[in-house]
Design a protein around this motif. Structure first.
Motif, PDB file in Angstrom:
ATOM      1  N   SER A 282       9.076   9.503  -7.060  1.00  0.00           N
ATOM      2  CA  SER A 282       8.183   7.924  -6.558  1.00  0.00           C
ATOM      3  C   SER A 282       9.252   7.711  -5.231  1.00  0.00           C
ATOM      4  O   SER A 282       8.586   7.177  -4.555  1.00  0.00           O
ATOM      5  CB  SER A 282       8.696   7.312  -7.779  1.00  0.00           C
ATOM      6  OG  SER A 282       7.766   7.626  -8.776  1.00  0.00           O
ATOM      7  N   LEU A 283      10.466   8.083  -5.703  1.00  0.00           N
ATOM      8  CA  LEU A 283      11.829   8.363  -3.728  1.00  0.00           C
ATOM      9  C   LEU A 283      10.385   8.417  -2.445  1.00  0.00           C
ATOM     10  O   LEU A 283      10.237   7.849  -1.974  1.00  0.00           O
ATOM     11  CB  LEU A 283      12.768   8.829  -4.122  1.00  0.00           C
ATOM     12  CG  LEU A 283      13.248   8.717  -2.999  1.00  0.00           C
ATOM     13  CD1 LEU A 283      14.021   7.437  -1.995  1.00  0.00           C
ATOM     14  CD2 LEU A 283      14.875   9.932  -2.910  1.00  0.00           C
ATOM     15  N   THR A 284       9.734  10.108  -2.428  1.00  0.00           N
ATOM     16  CA  THR A 284       9.354  10.222  -1.944  1.00  0.00           C
ATOM     17  C   THR A 284       7.772   9.364  -1.350  1.00  0.00           C
ATOM     18  O   THR A 284       8.279   9.632  -0.280  1.00  0.00           O
ATOM     19  CB  THR A 284       8.810  11.847  -2.334  1.00  0.00           C
ATOM     20  OG1 THR A 284       9.904  12.327  -2.248  1.00  0.00           O
ATOM     21  CG2 THR A 284       7.544  12.306  -1.045  1.00  0.00           C
ATOM     22  N   ALA A 285       7.647   8.737  -1.792  1.00  0.00           N
ATOM     23  CA  ALA A 285       6.725   7.976  -2.189  1.00  0.00           C
ATOM     24  C   ALA A 285       6.612   6.418  -1.167  1.00  0.00           C
ATOM     25  O   ALA A 285       6.273   6.095  -0.064  1.00  0.00           O
ATOM     26  CB  ALA A 285       5.566   7.972  -3.266  1.00  0.00           C
ATOM     27  N   VAL A 286       7.945   5.937  -2.041  1.00  0.00           N
ATOM     28  CA  VAL A 286       8.577   5.109  -1.160  1.00  0.00           C
ATOM     29  C   VAL A 286       8.583   5.679   0.508  1.00  0.00           C
ATOM     30  O   VAL A 286       8.746   4.391   1.431  1.00  0.00           O
ATOM     31  CB  VAL A 286      10.119   4.542  -1.558  1.00  0.00           C
ATOM     32  CG1 VAL A 286      10.072   3.257  -0.800  1.00  0.00           C
ATOM     33  CG2 VAL A 286       9.379   3.800  -2.917  1.00  0.00           C
TER      34      VAL A 286
ATOM     35  N   ASP B  38       7.862  11.626   6.995  1.00  0.00           N
ATOM     36  CA  ASP B  38       7.617  12.859   7.193  1.00  0.00           C
ATOM     37  C   ASP B  38       8.500  13.474   6.326  1.00  0.00           C
ATOM     38  O   ASP B  38       8.822  14.195   6.684  1.00  0.00           O
ATOM     39  CB  ASP B  38       7.272  12.982   8.035  1.00  0.00           C
ATOM     40  CG  ASP B  38       5.951  14.210   7.946  1.00  0.00           C
ATOM     41  OD1 ASP B  38       5.544  14.158   7.337  1.00  0.00           O
ATOM     42  OD2 ASP B  38       5.894  14.460   9.193  1.00  0.00           O
ATOM     43  N   VAL B  39       7.950  13.075   5.588  1.00  0.00           N
ATOM     44  CA  VAL B  39       9.402  14.265   3.884  1.00  0.00           C
ATOM     45  C   VAL B  39       7.956  14.802   2.790  1.00  0.00           C
ATOM     46  O   VAL B  39       7.251  13.605   2.219  1.00  0.00           O
ATOM     47  CB  VAL B  39      10.500  13.518   4.211  1.00  0.00           C
ATOM     48  CG1 VAL B  39      10.247  12.381   2.802  1.00  0.00           C
ATOM     49  CG2 VAL B  39      11.543  14.825   2.653  1.00  0.00           C
TER      50      VAL B  39
ATOM     51  N   PRO C 184       0.803  -1.538   0.257  1.00  0.00           N
ATOM     52  CA  PRO C 184      -0.027   0.319   0.011  1.00  0.00           C
ATOM     53  C   PRO C 184       0.834   1.070   0.058  1.00  0.00           C
ATOM     54  O   PRO C 184       0.838   1.943   0.934  1.00  0.00           O
ATOM     55  CB  PRO C 184      -0.900  -0.051   1.477  1.00  0.00           C
ATOM     56  CG  PRO C 184      -0.477  -0.964   2.633  1.00  0.00           C
ATOM     57  CD  PRO C 184       0.862  -2.100   1.265  1.00  0.00           C
ATOM     58  N   VAL C 185       2.000   1.528  -0.927  1.00  0.00           N
ATOM     59  CA  VAL C 185       1.945   2.298  -1.807  1.00  0.00           C
ATOM     60  C   VAL C 185       1.540   3.846  -1.832  1.00  0.00           C
ATOM     61  O   VAL C 185       0.336   3.266  -2.725  1.00  0.00           O
ATOM     62  CB  VAL C 185       3.367   2.433  -2.463  1.00  0.00           C
ATOM     63  CG1 VAL C 185       3.714   4.158  -2.096  1.00  0.00           C
ATOM     64  CG2 VAL C 185       4.236   1.411  -1.644  1.00  0.00           C
ATOM     65  N   ALA C 186       0.918   4.482  -0.535  1.00  0.00           N
ATOM     66  CA  ALA C 186       0.036   5.693  -1.184  1.00  0.00           C
ATOM     67  C   ALA C 186       0.891   6.487  -2.282  1.00  0.00           C
ATOM     68  O   ALA C 186       1.537   6.794  -2.792  1.00  0.00           O
ATOM     69  CB  ALA C 186      -0.174   7.019   0.134  1.00  0.00           C
ATOM     70  N   THR C 187      -1.254   6.783  -3.310  1.00  0.00           N
ATOM     71  CA  THR C 187      -0.973   7.544  -4.362  1.00  0.00           C
ATOM     72  C   THR C 187      -0.037   9.149  -3.777  1.00  0.00           C
ATOM     73  O   THR C 187      -0.203   9.781  -2.966  1.00  0.00           O
ATOM     74  CB  THR C 187      -2.127   8.345  -4.746  1.00  0.00           C
ATOM     75  OG1 THR C 187      -2.703   7.439  -4.838  1.00  0.00           O
ATOM     76  CG2 THR C 187      -1.934   8.953  -6.146  1.00  0.00           C
TER      77      THR C 187
END
Length: 357
Positions: free
Chosen positions: A178-182, A189-190, A160-163
């Motif tokens: 994409s990195l930030t989502a991971v 929290d960034v 469940p990686v958030a959109t």
């Protein structure tokens, strides 16, 4: 006179006889008390040393046996581990004999992938041999499994990686988004803009002597992801951005470049619950190499694909489909064949975050 002596002798014999009788009674009484004390002590010892076992039947939600699960049995009053239980091929495990009359806690210490650790408290007052059944849930991201020859194979997963959308702030920032989502998935929290502005290595374009100079995408982002004229970056600078950010917070992860991984290797990461930042092409088309520049430092000529894109590979459905968090489109399901063909055609670039041991 003789009669008097005879009477006296008889009296003496009587006294002696009575004394001997009393001595025997006293000795018998002592022997009885001694034997009785030993009996009582033995009885107490038997009570104290009477033992029994705890047997666990371990199954999953489909009532299939869970093999090689480890349990410890802990004495509640002393916190001492008194027994270890390991389940066999039938999901059954039995403790060694342990004393009755105690209260024990049974704790599952480890369980095979892809099961969640059983964390419900199990307390037993052991008065006789005890049997219990424990059920393990599948890990949350595991959506379906197949049982083959005693093993459990994951056939569907969805991490469940958030959109997280790149627009409007970062029209050309798919890689750092994409990195930030991971990072967000792992609890960091960034924001995407903080990662792009403060941690992404970047190098601007410049013209000199009618030549366009830009960044080596293995070393820095070419241009500015906030601008329409920004281009792209490959895995190493994204790893650098991740490491630089995690050095500023309390981190339990490290970034790993897994470029060159095969389709099967990427799917294995998904089976382990690890989302993968992967480079592919827009619409999964063939790479279109219609732009070029020279590297600032070396003047090496570089031809760039103009339809490069980065996404988060976060699941699969059988062998045919993959789940993807696409920062341009959101949560998508793509053809696995088309997705991995695009990934390979672009050069097989990928990176992950893993627990830092």
């Amino acid at each position: 006179m003789k009669k008097i002596v005879t009477v006296l002798m008889l009296l003496l014999l009587l006294v002696v006889a009575v004394g001997m009788f009393n001595q025997e009674v006293l000795q018998n009484s002592r022997d009885y008390m001694k034997d009785h004390s030993v009996f009582e002590a033995a009885s107490q010892l038997i009570k104290k040393t009477k033992q029994g076992t705890i047997t666990i039947e371990n199954v999953d939600v489909m009532q299939e046996p869970v093999r090689a699960a480890e349990y410890v049995v802990v004495n509640e009053s002393t916190d001492e581990e008194v027994a270890l239980i390991v389940t066999d091929d039938n999901g059954i495990g039995t403790s060694k004999p342990i004393p009755f009359g105690k209260t024990y806690q049974v704790i599952q210490r480890s369980v095979a992938h892809p099961y969640q650790l059983h964390d419900e408290e199990v307390i037993i007052d052991l008065e006789e041999d005890y049997e219990l059944k424990i059920e393990n849930e599948l890990l949350d991201y595991v959506k379906d499994v197949q049982y083959t020859d005693g093993s459990v194979e994951i056939t569907e997963s969805h991490i469940p990686v958030a959109t997280l959308m790149q627009n409007p702030e970062l029209p050309n920032g798919c890689e750092i988004v994409s990195l930030t989502a991971v990072l967000n998935y792992y609890g960091y929290d960034v924001s995407k803009t903080t990662m792009a502005d403060d941690f992404l290595p970047k190098q601007p374009f410049a013209r000199q002597n009618n030549k366009l100079y830009g960044a080596n995408p293995y070393e820095a982002y070419a241009g500015e992801p906030r601008d329409r004229s920004g281009f792209f970056v490959y895995a190493p600078p994204i790893l650098q951005a991740a490491e630089d950010f995690m050095s500023t917070v309390e981190s339990s992860h490290k970034a790993v470049d897994v470029s060159g991984s095969t389709r099967e290797e990427l799917l294995e990461y998904l089976k382990q619950g690890i989302p993968v930042v992967t480079w592919m092409t827009l619409e999964l088309d063939a790479p279109r190499v219609t732009y070029s520049w020279y590297f600032h430092e070396t003047e090496e000529f570089f031809e760039a694909p103009v339809n490069l894109h980065a996404t988060v590979l976060n699941g699969f459905i059988g062998e045919d489909k993959v789940h993807v968090m696409d920062p341009l489109k959101g949560q998508m399901v793509y053809s696995a064949e088309n997705y991995f063909t695009s990934y390979d055609a672009l050069g097989s670039h990928a990176m992950i975050l893993v627990e830092d041991e």
